[in-house]
Write a protein that holds these residues in place. Structure first.
Motif, short mmCIF file in Angstrom:
data_model
loop_
_atom_site.label_atom_id
_atom_site.label_comp_id
_atom_site.label_asym_id
_atom_site.label_seq_id
_atom_site.Cartn_x
_atom_site.Cartn_y
_atom_site.Cartn_z
N SER A 1 1.05 -23.99 1.49
CA SER A 1 1.58 -24.66 2.67
C SER A 1 1.68 -26.16 2.44
O SER A 1 0.89 -26.75 1.71
N SER A 2 2.67 -26.73 3.07
CA SER A 2 2.84 -28.18 3.12
C SER A 2 3.07 -28.52 4.59
O SER A 2 3.03 -27.65 5.45
N ALA A 3 3.35 -29.77 4.86
CA ALA A 3 3.58 -30.17 6.25
C ALA A 3 4.82 -29.51 6.83
O ALA A 3 4.93 -29.35 8.05
N ARG A 4 5.75 -29.08 5.99
CA ARG A 4 7.03 -28.55 6.47
C ARG A 4 7.26 -27.07 6.24
O ARG A 4 8.13 -26.47 6.86
N ARG A 5 6.51 -26.46 5.32
CA ARG A 5 6.85 -25.10 4.94
C ARG A 5 5.60 -24.34 4.48
O ARG A 5 4.67 -24.92 3.96
N VAL A 6 5.62 -23.04 4.69
CA VAL A 6 4.57 -22.18 4.16
C VAL A 6 5.25 -21.03 3.41
O VAL A 6 6.30 -20.54 3.84
N ARG A 7 4.68 -20.68 2.27
CA ARG A 7 5.17 -19.54 1.47
C ARG A 7 3.99 -18.61 1.24
O ARG A 7 2.91 -19.05 0.85
N VAL A 8 4.21 -17.34 1.50
CA VAL A 8 3.18 -16.32 1.33
C VAL A 8 3.70 -15.30 0.33
O VAL A 8 4.85 -14.85 0.44
N GLU A 9 2.84 -14.94 -0.63
CA GLU A 9 3.20 -13.95 -1.65
C GLU A 9 2.15 -12.85 -1.68
O GLU A 9 0.95 -13.13 -1.56
N VAL A 10 2.60 -11.62 -1.87
CA VAL A 10 1.72 -10.46 -2.05
C VAL A 10 2.15 -9.78 -3.34
O VAL A 10 3.31 -9.41 -3.50
N ILE A 11 1.19 -9.64 -4.25
CA ILE A 11 1.48 -9.00 -5.54
C ILE A 11 0.75 -7.68 -5.59
O ILE A 11 -0.48 -7.62 -5.43
N ASP A 12 1.52 -6.60 -5.77
CA ASP A 12 0.93 -5.27 -5.86
C ASP A 12 0.95 -4.79 -7.31
O ASP A 12 1.69 -5.32 -8.12
N PRO A 13 0.14 -3.76 -7.62
CA PRO A 13 0.00 -3.32 -9.01
C PRO A 13 1.13 -2.44 -9.52
O PRO A 13 1.27 -2.24 -10.72
N VAL B 1 0.83 -1.20 0.00
CA VAL B 1 0.00 0.00 0.00
C VAL B 1 0.87 1.25 0.00
O VAL B 1 0.69 2.16 -0.82
N GLN B 2 1.82 1.31 0.90
CA GLN B 2 2.64 2.52 1.06
C GLN B 2 3.62 2.74 -0.09
O GLN B 2 3.82 3.86 -0.53
N HIS B 3 4.22 1.66 -0.58
CA HIS B 3 5.30 1.81 -1.56
C HIS B 3 5.02 1.16 -2.90
O HIS B 3 5.80 1.34 -3.83
N GLY B 4 3.92 0.39 -2.99
CA GLY B 4 3.65 -0.36 -4.22
C GLY B 4 2.45 0.09 -5.01
O GLY B 4 2.02 -0.60 -5.92
N GLY B 5 1.89 1.23 -4.68
CA GLY B 5 0.80 1.76 -5.48
C GLY B 5 -0.56 1.13 -5.25
O GLY B 5 -1.46 1.29 -6.07
N ALA B 6 -0.74 0.39 -4.18
CA ALA B 6 -2.00 -0.31 -3.94
C ALA B 6 -2.98 0.56 -3.16
O ALA B 6 -3.21 0.35 -1.96
N GLY B 7 -3.54 1.53 -3.83
CA GLY B 7 -4.56 2.37 -3.21
C GLY B 7 -5.88 1.62 -3.14
O GLY B 7 -6.00 0.47 -3.58
N ALA B 8 -6.90 2.29 -2.60
CA ALA B 8 -8.20 1.65 -2.39
C ALA B 8 -8.83 1.16 -3.70
O ALA B 8 -9.62 0.23 -3.69
N ALA B 9 -8.50 1.78 -4.82
CA ALA B 9 -9.07 1.37 -6.11
C ALA B 9 -8.24 0.27 -6.79
O ALA B 9 -8.63 -0.21 -7.84
N GLU B 10 -7.13 -0.12 -6.19
CA GLU B 10 -6.26 -1.15 -6.77
C GLU B 10 -6.49 -2.48 -6.06
O GLU B 10 -7.01 -2.52 -4.95
N VAL B 11 -6.06 -3.54 -6.70
CA VAL B 11 -6.25 -4.89 -6.16
C VAL B 11 -4.91 -5.51 -5.81
O VAL B 11 -3.96 -5.43 -6.60
N LEU B 12 -4.85 -6.12 -4.65
CA LEU B 12 -3.69 -6.92 -4.23
C LEU B 12 -4.05 -8.38 -4.37
O LEU B 12 -5.19 -8.77 -4.11
N GLU B 13 -3.09 -9.17 -4.75
CA GLU B 13 -3.27 -10.62 -4.80
C GLU B 13 -2.43 -11.23 -3.68
O GLU B 13 -1.28 -10.85 -3.48
N VAL B 14 -3.00 -12.18 -2.97
CA VAL B 14 -2.30 -12.87 -1.89
C VAL B 14 -2.39 -14.36 -2.16
O VAL B 14 -3.47 -14.88 -2.49
N ARG B 15 -1.25 -15.06 -2.03
CA ARG B 15 -1.21 -16.52 -2.16
C ARG B 15 -0.53 -17.10 -0.94
O ARG B 15 0.52 -16.61 -0.52
N VAL B 16 -1.12 -18.15 -0.40
CA VAL B 16 -0.55 -18.86 0.73
C VAL B 16 -0.44 -20.33 0.31
O VAL B 16 -1.45 -20.98 0.06
#
Length: 135
Positions: free
Chosen positions: A69-81, A52-67
């Motif tokens: 997970s497996s039994a051993r690891r979790v990966r989280v991604e946030v994609i800004d516009p 939001v602060q540095h990636g241009g994701a204002g209220a009219a923009e969309v962020l994508e989030v992916r989580v």
């Protein structure tokens, strides 16, 4: 071996995005115990706040989030516009802020940021689940 489970969601950027991301990731199980989801939610909210602060994701923009997970690891991604046709505003460091990525670095087992082909960015972190307190 347990197969990885991926949950994705889109959400508006803007002032309430970090809180929405926290609530969303805590409410989805994605095969993760509640205690781990709280830890993931804290780090996710920092990545979303940066988007939001540095990636241009204002209220009219969309962020994508992916989580993922497996039994051993979790990966989280946030994609800004990104800033589409403009430069980001000058980054002003507030004396009481700017520590979010240090928190992500400390709590995760790896993190990074990369440009997307569309002009935005993908920020991510990974968390090794072996040995974590799951309560």
């Amino acid at each position: 071996m347990t197969e990885a489970q991926t949950v994705s969601f889109s959400m508006p950027g803007g002032a309430g995005a970090a809180a929405n991301a926290r609530r969303s990731v805590i409410s989805i199980e994605a095969g993760l115990p509640l205690g781990v989801r709280h830890r993931v939610a804290l780090m996710l909210s920092e990545l979303v706040a940066n988007a939001v602060q540095h990636g241009g994701a204002g209220a009219a923009e969309v962020l994508e989030v992916r989580v993922a997970s497996s039994a051993r690891r979790v990966r989280v991604e946030v994609i800004d516009p990104g800033w589409h046709g403009g430069e980001p505003p000058e980054r002003i460091q507030h004396p009481d802020g700017g520590y979010g990525l240090l928190l992500v670095e400390h709590l995760s087992d790896g993190w990074g940021r990369e440009a997307t082909a569309e002009g935005g960015s993908l920020a991510w972190f990974e968390l090794d689940l072996d040995g974590l307190d799951e309560t």
